[in-house]
Design an enzyme around this catalytic site. Structure first.
Site, mmCIF file in Angstrom:
data_model
loop_
_atom_site.group_PDB
_atom_site.id
_atom_site.type_symbol
_atom_site.label_atom_id
_atom_site.label_comp_id
_atom_site.label_asym_id
_atom_site.label_seq_id
_atom_site.Cartn_x
_atom_site.Cartn_y
_atom_site.Cartn_z
ATOM 1 N N GLU A 99 -5.415 8.218 -2.827
ATOM 2 C CA GLU A 99 -5.180 6.865 -2.329
ATOM 3 C C GLU A 99 -5.353 5.785 -3.398
ATOM 4 O OE1 GLU A 99 -4.126 5.942 0.661
ATOM 5 O OE2 GLU A 99 -4.066 7.973 1.499
ATOM 6 N N HIS B 270 2.056 4.608 -2.900
ATOM 7 C CA HIS B 270 2.301 6.047 -2.734
ATOM 8 C C HIS B 270 3.713 6.405 -3.198
ATOM 9 C CE1 HIS B 270 -1.388 7.041 -0.726
ATOM 10 N NE2 HIS B 270 -1.155 6.270 0.319
ATOM 11 N N HIS C 21 0.845 -1.202 0.000
ATOM 12 C CA HIS C 21 0.000 0.000 0.000
ATOM 13 C C HIS C 21 0.881 1.253 0.000
ATOM 14 C CE1 HIS C 21 -3.542 2.493 1.277
ATOM 15 N NE2 HIS C 21 -2.569 3.221 1.809
ATOM 16 N N GLU C 22 1.818 1.319 0.950
ATOM 17 C CA GLU C 22 2.676 2.495 1.040
ATOM 18 C C GLU C 22 3.604 2.596 -0.172
ATOM 19 O OE1 GLU C 22 1.999 4.752 3.048
ATOM 20 O OE2 GLU C 22 0.681 3.627 4.388
#
Length: 699
Positions: free
Chosen positions: A513, A488, A484-485
């Protein structure tokens, strides 16, 4: 401690070759940050440089130069803001953290001055009026900068502008206080005897002891007392999650749940003040509520559009969520041999975990054996190499550049394009560190000239356990969080925008997101996992049967999880929405919303929302996680799922989305990427199409 840190670092760098060169520099490569007090000079130099640029803009150069100079001011100020934010959240040296904290507030005050500078505002109005002379991205930059000025109240009368500045500073202080309370005042529960806590998780908690009298008649005689062992569960989010998942003793779970959802009490008052300050700010700006102020610039455009979307989704998911709730309740009654047992909020993780384990053979220790941290980092390399033809290389960290021995620095390199950006990895938990997982920008990317591009620098910060050093393993939930990170991080590293104002994650909140949610899907796909999830002993890839079991387990209670996210979003929107009376009783408001929008009871006396940091960082914007989940699910199903690691998939992800950062209209970007049906017009705003999400959840 140093040996443990070195071992943990070796586990992380095992995926990369190393170099012995160690050039001397300052924190994050900024020479000025060789010492903690360097933050003072960092701020001084940023203020001096921005003042010089303001003087240049006062001469009203051509429109394109105005926009570029404005971006130079933004780049100068953001370098300080972003570096200070990372430092105060991660640096183990209190002097560094405290100086970063002071620097953060000083530069924020200067930012308020810049945002209310009429010279800059008039210049950007001139640039926008000459839009025909600008490129499409420059026009958008001029428009966004004007809107940013007006969001700061520059168009208001002097008295109102002064009040807006006061409120902005108060809001920043309250947000910081809220987050500091969450980190520093988590609460705790003492459990006796220690045997009430499963042995496999006791190492997560602090051992304690007390003297226990052997008999009532001997209570006053300490010589006749025995020492009883116990554990202290500090009720931070990780410890609460562990205890609720594994403790079979219901009273233990209840105590942990109640305390974990009732601290820090100080934040009840902090949140009340924050709601009042944001409400006054918004009304001074001519809005009915802070939610209206926050949402108006986004794709959604209005509170009514978002609330209608959330209420419809709440209704859609309710029936299946109720069915799941009853299934869990029936299971508890069978296990406890009590036909009238109620299902309580502290039962959720424990009994769902039991049901998943009984339905699917998923041993967490076996799963973790395929995810040593070094292999997971290799997995990130697999992604960038397969999708984008790029690779990560470890680069030397200069003396003074790092903030902890565990930190490593990677460059993302493309054989034709050269270095694309730099990423620090700070993956292990430690005392005083930011408690969650996050992507921090340090420097945004921007075009310097036809031949030169300012490469982005970011930090990926996680809190994985380092207790096992070389054999550090991640559970699959940690792998999903890492991916997930990393989504980003890729957004920041692969964007190529003219202006740092649009670099990477500096996009409309509704889509921010989306990349992170998209890359979560990669953490669940066998075709991806088999490339790096290898048994530590044999080197065999994770069995497809085990991955199928993981996915089947994940899909057992999807409506319960979705319903929770809808509740969080409605709560956030309600707290910062219009209120008929003041002060707002947030505890009662949240309790009523939980009863209305979830299948679970509200536990009297708890106030979980006072540790929900998204109320600070995403005030009236938490709905964007659901928007992004819808967008990402559609993108996965329409673009990526067929061949998730192909170069053509990577080209689509990079060229149609990540490359553009915030430089293009997000609705146009989404439609070009995933097709016109990915979004819908509703009431003057834009909402996601939910059909792909409903398909995933089984609605």
């Amino acid at each position: 401690m140093l040996r443990a840190a070195a071992a943990a670092r070796r586990a992380a760098v095992a995926a990369f070759s190393t170099s012995a060169a160690r050039p001397e520099t300052g924190l994050y490569g900024f020479d000025v940050l060789r010492t903690a007090k360097g933050f003072r000079r960092f701020v001084d130099e940023a203020i001096q440089r921005s003042d010089e640029l303001v003087a240049n803009i006062a001469q009203l150069p051509p429109a394109a130069e105005i926009v570029r100079t404005m971006d130079e001011i933004s780049n100068t100020v953001c370098s300080v803001i972003d570096s200070a934010e990372l430092c105060r959240n991660t640096h183990p040296d209190r002097e560094f953290a405290e100086e970063a904290d002071k620097a953060s507030m000083r530069i924020y005050e200067h930012l308020q001055y810049l945002n209310t500078n009429t010279t800059l505002y008039n210049a950007i109005l001139k640039a926008e009026s000459e839009g025909a002379l600008l490129s499409e991205e420059s026009q958008k930059a001029a428009n966004n900068l004007r809107v940013d000025f007006e969001k700061g109240g520059i168009h208001l009368p002097k008295d109102k502008l002064e009040r807006v500045n006061q409120l902005n500073l108060a809001i920043a202080h309250l947000g910081r206080k809220f987050n500091e309370n969450v980190m520093n005042k988590p609460g705790f529960v003492d459990i006796y005897p220690a045997s009430r806590i499963p042995r496999n998780i006791q190492h997560n908690f602090k051992p304690i002891s007390r003297f226990k009298p052997r008999g009532v008649e001997e209570q006053s005689n300490a010589m006749n007392a025995t020492r009883q062992k116990g554990v202290r569960i500090v009720t931070d989010s990780g410890s609460v999650s562990s205890a609720l998942r594994w403790a079979s003793d219901e009273e233990v779970r209840r105590q942990v749940y109640v305390v974990g959802n009732s601290e820090p009490r100080e934040n009840i008052g902090v949140l009340d003040e924050l709601i009042d300050a944001r409400d006054e700010f918004a009304k001074t700006m001519g809005c009915r509520s802070y939610a209206e102020f926050a949402i108006r610039p986004n794709m959604a455009a209005s509170v009514d559009v978002v609330m209608s979307f959330l209420n419809d989704l709440s209704d859609t998911v309710r029936h299946k969520a109720d069915e799941e709730f009853n299934t869990i309740k029936d299971f508890k009654r069978r296990v406890c041999n009590d036909k009238s047992a109620d299902l309580e909020p502290w039962d959720e993780d424990y009994f769902i975990g039991m049901m998943k384990s009984s339905a699917h053979t998923v041993d967490p220790l076996v799963v973790a054996s395929y995810f040593p941290l070094s292999q997971c980092i290799k997995g990130l390399n697999v992604l960038v190499e397969s999708l984008f033809g790029a690779t990560f290389h470890q680069v030397p960290i200069g003396d003074g550049e790092s903030w902890h021995p565990n930190v490593i620095k990677l460059s993302l390199h493309h054989p034709d394009e050269g270095d694309l950006g730099f990423m620090y990895l700070d993956l292990y938990s430690r005392k005083g560190k930011y408690p969650g997982c996050a992507h921090f920008a340090i420097r945004g990317g921007r075009r310097l000239s036809d031949m030169n591009y300012q490469l982005p620098i970011i930090a990926l910060v996680c809190n994985f356990s380092s207790s096992r050093g070389l054999t550090a393993r991640l559970n699959h939930c940690d792998v999903e969080t890492l991916f997930h990170e990393f989504g980003h991080a890729l957004h920041s590293l692969l964007s190529r925008t003219e202006y740092q104002h649009f670099s990477g994650t500096r996009v409309a909140l509704d889509v921010a997101e989306t990349p992170s949610n998209l890359f979560e899907f990669y953490a669940w796909d066998y075709r991806v996992l088999r490339t790096f999830a290898l048994d530590e002993t044999t080197g065999d890839p994770i069995p497809e049967k085990l991955v199928k079991a993981l996915n089947a387990s994940r899909n057992m209670f999807p409506a319960t999880d979705l319903q929770r996210q809808v509740f969080y979003s409605i709560m956030d929107l309600t707290l910062f929405g219009e209120h008929t009376s003041k002060p707002v009783d947030t505890i009662s408001a949240v309790a009523d919303l939980k009863r209305k929008h979830t299948s679970w009871n509200y536990v009297e006396g708890t106030h979980w929302h006072t540790r929900f940091s998204h109320l600070i960082n995403y005030g009236a914007g938490y709905y964007s996680y659901l928007y992004a989940r819808c967008f990402a699910t559609t993108i996965w199903q329409e673009v990526c799922q067929g061949d998730p690691l192909s170069r053509s998939t990577g080209c689509a992800i990079r060229d149609k989305f990540l490359r553009h950062g915030g430089a293009k209209d997000p609705s146009a970007l989404l439609k070009d990427f995933a097709g016109d049906s990915v979004i819908k017009n509703s009431g003057g705003g834009i909402i996601p199409d939910i059909s792909s999400l409903c398909k995933e959840v089984g609605l």
